[in-house]
Design an enzyme around this catalytic site. Sequence first.
Site, PDB file in Angstrom:
ATOM      1  CE  LYS A 112      57.798  30.855  -4.028  1.00 61.47           C
ATOM      2  NZ  LYS A 112      56.726  29.722  -4.378  1.00 61.47           N
ATOM      3  CB  ILE A 149      50.548  40.487  -2.915  1.00 60.48           C
ATOM      4  CG1 ILE A 149      50.165  40.007  -1.766  1.00 60.48           C
ATOM      5  CG2 ILE A 149      50.720  42.061  -2.884  1.00 60.48           C
ATOM      6  CD1 ILE A 149      51.485  40.109  -0.647  1.00 60.48           C
ATOM      7  CD  GLU A 161      55.413  21.804   1.735  1.00 59.85           C
ATOM      8  OE1 GLU A 161      55.154  20.669   2.165  1.00 59.85           O
ATOM      9  OE2 GLU A 161      54.729  22.557   1.224  1.00 59.85           O
ATOM     10  CE  LYS A 170      57.732  33.666  -2.488  1.00 56.20           C
ATOM     11  NZ  LYS A 170      56.905  33.589  -1.354  1.00 56.20           N
TER      12      LYS A 170
END
Length: 413
Positions: A100, A131, A185, A200
């Site tokens: 991304k 998705i 993370e 995104k």
Amino acid sequence: MAKIAVLGYGVVGSGTVEVFYKNKESLERKAGQELDIKYILDLRDFPDSPYQDKFVKDFDVILNDDEVTVVAEVIGGLKPAFDYVKSALKAGKSVVTSNKEMVAAKGAELLETAKEHKVNFFFEASVGGGIPIIKPLHACLSANEIDEIAGILNGTTNFILTKMIRDGMGFDEALKIAQELGYAERNPSADVDGHDACRKICILASLAFGKHVYPDSVHTEGITKITLEDVEYCDSYDAKIKLIGCAKRENEDKISIGVFPAIIKNESQLAGVNDVFNAILVRGDATGDVVFYGKGAGKLPTASAVVSDIISAVKHSDTSLSLRWRDSEQDFIRGFGEFRCAHYIRLRANSVDVTKAVVKALFGHVEYLSAKKQPENELAFVTGVISEKEADDACAKAADGAEILGRIRVLDY
């Protein structure tokens, strides 16, 4: 036979190889030819792997092998991924990716390179994990003018907010659990500060509106300032707090775009999306609202999207005409000060002068919210629809006699 190379053997890379060989027979039927992974690029050694004979450490081995027609990039980041991908495209190899960050920063350039060399650059896995959203946008919904896209685009932040809303946990405690479960993370900034969701929504907006949207041009906020007090007040408003990325077509060929915590009424489909699930609402002029829902990340869901793109790349004999956008100078992005929505405001009065009459004078008609242990000198309310600049100005004036404890945008989806 189509030969494939996988760049990177981390979580998504190993998942891609796993899904490929698990479903190889059915994939070959769908592709209409035999398929095999010829190379896996990684600097590490995997002596116990059943695919150890496929590992290479030099990208030039892949680049110079004419048998390799599709490259799956799952390294992540910009370096060295961008150089590898552009070189592969220029060498006449189609590329699929889950990256991304690269698509958000370099998508227009890579799509143009793919077109010049009559190959494809596919990136279904870069938004929403498993998705399907990229292909529906440029193919299934191509009869529509897309007016708006909004969604819960980050599973980590949605998990944290779900813990705060459903279990009454504070942010720090919920984040710790997300880290223990592997959803966040050790350094969670990309998630909790909104950067992942920003990348995104940039990709989705670029595809929907035809011009590249760069992340540094998008107003971005995370969820670190959300408190349990805000959650309780929103409960009295019959609403939930979600981290939303949204982009909307405006007048004069401009768009508004942003990433920020937002209050969504419980009647919305987005309000009921919990835990690590994502949901993306696409508003078309013919279809109305269409919602895509599922796990937005994870080894196998993301690998599923990568492998699906591999099959599409194998089947395409030329560059996809619909999956593209052009570069831009960002002059089509409306200043965030003009963004219009209702606002939730929570303030603590420093003096008796801050009354509901003062609030009305500053913010206009408002709807007051309540909490079980609401302090006497605390007010929480939702304004009418106002611009971001109007909200800024009103809050600045209110700060003369009060402390602004919370401010969250209220969206209608």
